[in-house]
Motif scaffolding. Structure first.
Motif, short mmCIF file in Angstrom:
data_model
loop_
_atom_site.label_atom_id
_atom_site.label_comp_id
_atom_site.label_asym_id
_atom_site.label_seq_id
_atom_site.Cartn_x
_atom_site.Cartn_y
_atom_site.Cartn_z
N ASN B 67 0.86 -1.11 -0.02
CA ASN B 67 0.06 -0.07 0.01
C ASN B 67 1.00 1.12 0.00
O ASN B 67 0.23 2.45 -0.12
CB ASN B 67 -0.93 0.03 1.35
N PRO B 69 2.83 2.83 -2.26
CA PRO B 69 2.70 4.15 -3.44
C PRO B 69 1.26 4.66 -3.04
O PRO B 69 1.18 5.94 -3.17
CB PRO B 69 2.51 3.27 -4.55
N THR B 70 0.27 4.07 -2.78
CA THR B 70 -0.94 4.91 -2.47
C THR B 70 -0.86 5.60 -1.33
O THR B 70 -1.45 7.05 -1.48
CB THR B 70 -2.00 3.70 -2.33
N SER B 73 1.29 8.68 -1.99
CA SER B 73 0.63 9.82 -3.08
C SER B 73 -0.70 10.40 -2.39
O SER B 73 -0.70 11.75 -2.65
CB SER B 73 0.24 9.00 -4.20
N ALA B 77 -0.59 14.62 -1.87
CA ALA B 77 -1.34 15.01 -2.92
C ALA B 77 -2.16 15.99 -1.53
O ALA B 77 -2.57 17.05 -2.04
CB ALA B 77 -2.52 14.12 -3.56
N HIS B 88 10.75 4.42 -4.40
CA HIS B 88 11.41 3.57 -5.35
C HIS B 88 12.21 4.37 -6.41
O HIS B 88 11.94 5.61 -6.38
CB HIS B 88 10.36 2.63 -5.89
N GLY B 91 10.62 5.21 -12.88
CA GLY B 91 9.29 5.60 -13.19
C GLY B 91 8.51 6.16 -11.88
O GLY B 91 7.85 7.03 -11.62
N TRP B 92 8.67 5.27 -10.84
CA TRP B 92 7.76 5.42 -9.76
C TRP B 92 8.22 6.85 -9.13
O TRP B 92 7.14 7.62 -8.68
CB TRP B 92 8.29 4.47 -8.56
N GLN B 95 6.95 10.04 -11.26
CA GLN B 95 5.32 10.67 -11.35
C GLN B 95 5.29 11.68 -10.13
O GLN B 95 4.64 12.48 -10.39
CB GLN B 95 4.43 9.57 -11.13
N PHE B 96 6.07 11.51 -9.04
CA PHE B 96 6.02 12.46 -7.82
C PHE B 96 6.61 13.79 -8.23
O PHE B 96 6.30 14.56 -7.81
CB PHE B 96 6.46 11.52 -6.64
N LYS B 98 7.31 14.78 -11.13
CA LYS B 98 6.55 15.64 -12.03
C LYS B 98 5.34 16.57 -11.54
O LYS B 98 5.03 17.64 -11.90
CB LYS B 98 5.86 14.68 -13.08
N ALA B 99 4.76 15.93 -10.46
CA ALA B 99 3.78 16.63 -9.71
C ALA B 99 4.04 17.49 -8.59
O ALA B 99 3.40 18.50 -8.09
CB ALA B 99 2.85 15.49 -8.87
N TYR B 101 6.28 17.25 -5.99
CA TYR B 101 6.34 16.86 -4.64
C TYR B 101 7.58 16.68 -3.95
O TYR B 101 7.53 16.46 -2.58
CB TYR B 101 5.17 15.63 -4.07
#
Lengths: 311, 416
Positions: B67, B69-70, B73, B77, B88, B91-92, B95-96, B98-99, B101
């Motif tokens: 759980n 990653p969820t 995130s 958020a 990690h 790509g893991w 995505q963070f 890019k946002a 964080y």
């Protein structure tokens, strides 16, 4: 005292409404917050590009187009959907069929039927996760109980969960073992409501077990069959825990045990090893699952209820 | 009250105030991770950090792996989350970043970045702006575990080339020993399995051809390397299609199997499960004698600073300390991981040997280059490899599926 209360209610009907509203409010708040709002959010998200992190962008039906028409997603969707349908058919035939026969045998109160009833119902109280682990161990190619038994008669290690042709059947078998007691109990309850006179009359007319089951009991337990059919349908489309525990989130081997629930979860939340989240596409899958389950359930209920009346 | 007593009382009050002020000014920061099992080691490391930085206390907070990653995130958020976050890689992480964080790290804020080798930094770098956002924490090496006692008992020598591997495996099988413990029952590991045995047939040239867009996975070199995997089926345990990675580990440490394709991250696990095990970790079989031995390497993740942290300075200080040799030495000793920090001394003989193998390692192609967008190479490969190993698709089909799936987002593959 009673008169006074009646008088108060009549004189001030709004007070009565207020009283009812105050009783309903806590439940309604919980419903709206934890059921309705998440449901509507999922519907909304299905039309957005959203990975759970960045601001969203409205993309219309793009998520639906991808999961329905764009490879490799569409291939994964139809593969999972196919397995849900297979699960429904298999559960109807094998689980509910067996449950009907078991219920009839229990109705006849054959010797030892109480123990029989306990044995059939016992697995239902176990958690699906425990059942999954249990059967994963039983079916282990080298050390599992099933293969150890087969080895006694010279059959080598069968990779039940590793072979594309046996994996889904193995997972379904575990599911049937787990849930068999539930439809048995529902159908038995339905059978027990049939008047003894009707059964005795049929017996006097010379009806054997087969005729009794097909001509008398089957039509008279139509409401129980409706319940069992609908619950089996919902269960086979919301199927998650047992395939997840027994065959993993990716539906191994090669997607042979993939179902919509697993595919939706993987897409929305990402798997541990890949980690790419896509709440938008995941929501599109969830909405599709909702539409299938709600739509088919509504149609089936209508048809089955009509059949109950006709019978 | 005498003057002396009053003076003493005032002094005591001032001391108490000073203590209280000290406590009030101490910064408590949190460290979020999925590595629940590493709690004791990290707490020991954080205690060392606090000795050097008495004002900063680090709280270890762990979450279930599946759980994580969820949880991260959702927290980020919502503008929350730990001050330092264990991430990690690839790509893991992206995505963070890019946002927005995570806080970028550079030599002014995290001088210890200079201690990291280039390939490690790639794992924590955002491709779009080339900045580092997560200080790499460990490299993971994939290769071949050897049960030395089993080999000695069978009178055999561990293989170095593919031909030797086949010959030795035949001999082991004849003696009733499973040559290779692995099965195909664990999706995430199947991807590692492919990398371990195909990389020596692919070589560094293939990697550069692939990443420069000269070729795709449909390349005959890749298809041929996949074909080699099919030869392994005869030497895996019966029912290998359903044998998971945990069972494979048990077969190996119990001596029922002689070899296991696995990761350096399990050295400590196997030792704790069987302290008497006499094992080695070597490069997988080379294509031919004289080739360079090639293990597979990737970086599992790193330490990032939450951009919304109220204690950013303290968090960066901690991350910087986690990039020092002092941290790396103790980290490797306590956790049996290979720290990428230059100059780290690894006292454990086997781990030091693995670190040496890393010098000529191949990157884990799928993890390092193809986990950035959906569908990831991992999703595609994990789904297809069990089909290929059970004979329902050919290596050519797998290569085509992988290439066509990745072409959705990987431009060099488009139209090929």
């Amino acid at each position: 005292m009673n008169i006074g209360r009646r008088h108060t209610t009549k004189a001030f009907p709004w007070r009565r409404s207020l009283w009812i509203a105050s009783l309903l409010t806590p439940a309604l708040v919980v419903m709206v917050l934890f059921v309705l709002w998440p449901l509507l959010s999922a519907f909304r998200l299905a039309f957005y590009e959203f990975n759970g992190l960045q601001p969203t962008g409205f993309i219309g039906f793009e998520n639906f187009r991808k999961v329905l028409f764009e490879q490799p997603y569409s291939g994964w969707t139809y593969n999972a959907l196919k397995h849900n349908i297979i699960a429904f058919v298999a559960l109807m035939v094998f689980e509910n069929g067996t449950a009907f026969l078991l219920a009839y045998s229990l109705l006849k109160a054959l010797p030892g039927h109480r123990i029989h009833q306990v044995i059939v119902f016992l697995p239902v109280v176990l958690s699906a996760v425990i059942v999954g682990f249990l059967w994963k161990l039983f079916l282990h190619p080298l050390f599992g109980l099933v293969n150890q038994t087969l080895a006694l008669v010279g059959i080598g290690a069968v990779p039940w969960l590793g072979n594309e042709s046996t994996a889904l059947g193995s997972v379904l078998f575990a599911n049937i073992w787990h849930w068999l007691g539930f439809p048995t109990l529902v159908l038995l309850a339905g059978m027990q409501r049939i008047s003894k006179e009707a059964i005795e009359a049929a017996r006097l007319d010379g009806a054997g077990d087969y005729v009794l089951m097909t001509r008398i009991i089957w039509p008279l337990i139509a409401p129980s069959i409706t319940i069992v059919t609908i619950l089996t349908f919902i269960g086979s489309f919301n199927w998650f825990e047992i395939p997840y525990v027994m065959a993993g989130l990716t539906g191994s081997p090669g997607g042979a045990t993939d179902v919509l629930g697993l595919y939706f979860y993987r897409t929305a939340f990402g798997s541990t090893t890949t980690g790419i989240q896509d709440f938008g596409q995941g929501s599109a899958l969830a909405v599709m699952m909702f539409i299938i389950v709600a739509g088919v359930t509504a149609i089936a209920l209508r048809y089955l209820r009509r059949r109950e009346i006709e019978l | 009250m005498s003057r002396r007593r009053m003076g003493l009382a005032l002094a005591a009050a001032s001391f108490a105030w000073g203590l209280a002020a000290g406590v009030a000014h101490a910064t408590d920061i949190s460290f979020w991770t999925w590595r629940q099992e590493d709690k004791a080691a990290y707490n020991e490391l954080f205690a060392d950090f606090t000795k050097e930085n008495p004002d900063i206390h680090v709280k270890f907070e762990s979450f279930p792996d599946e759980n994580y990653p969820t949880i991260v995130s959702t927290a980020l958020a919502a503008g929350k989350g730990g001050d330092v976050i264990h991430t990690h890689a690839y790509g893991w992480l992206e995505q963070f970043v890019k946002a927005g964080y995570f806080e970028p790290q550079d030599l002014t804020t995290v001088p210890s970045l200079a201690n990291q080798p280039a390939d490690a930094l790639v794992a924590g770098t955002y491709r779009a702006d080339k900045k580092v956002y997560s200080l790499p924490f460990a490299s993971q090496t994939l290769g071949l575990f050897i049960n030395k006692d089993v080999f000695a008992k069978a009178g055999l020598t561990p293989p170095t080339t593919w031909d030797e591997f086949i010959t030795v495996s035949k001999a082991l099988k004849d003696k009733g020993i499973y040559p290779l413990a692995n099965g195909m029952g664990t999706s995430w590991f199947n991807e590692m399995f492919v990398a371990i045995f195909t990389n020596p047939f692919l070589g560094q040239d293939f990697v550069s051809d692939l990443t420069s867009g000269k070729t795709t996975f449909k390349d005959p070199r890749y298809v041929a390397a996949l074909g080699k995997l099919l030869e392994l089926r005869d030497y895996m345990p019966p029912g290998f299609e359903g044998i998971d990675y945990d069972t494979a580990g048990q077969l190996f440490i119990s001596g029922k199997a002689a070899m296991l394709a696995g990761g350096s991250f399990d050295i400590t696990t196997y030792r704790s499960q069987n302290p008497a095990i006499n094992m080695d970790f070597v490069a997988p079989p080379m294509a031919k004698a004289g080739d360079t031995p090639e293990v597979t390497k990737f970086f599992d993740g790193g330490y990032a600073v939450n951009a919304k942290s109220a204690n950013k300075e303290a968090a960066l200080k901690l991350v910087n300390w986690m990039g020092t040799k002092e941290f790396g030495d103790k980290f490797s000793a306590l956790l049996g991981n290979i720290s990428p920090i230059k100059g780290v001394v690894i006292k454990d003989e086997l781990l030091a040997h693995v670190a040496k193998l890393n010098e000529t390692a191949m990157p884990h192609i799928n993890v390092v280059y193809f986990r950035f967008e959906k569908p990831t190479g991992s999703e595609l490969l994990q789904g297809d490899i069990t089909k290929m190993m059970s004979g329902s698709i050919t290596p050519d089909q797998l290569a085509a599926d992988l290439t066509d799936g990745l072409a959705k987002w990987y431009k060099p593959f488009q139209g090929k």
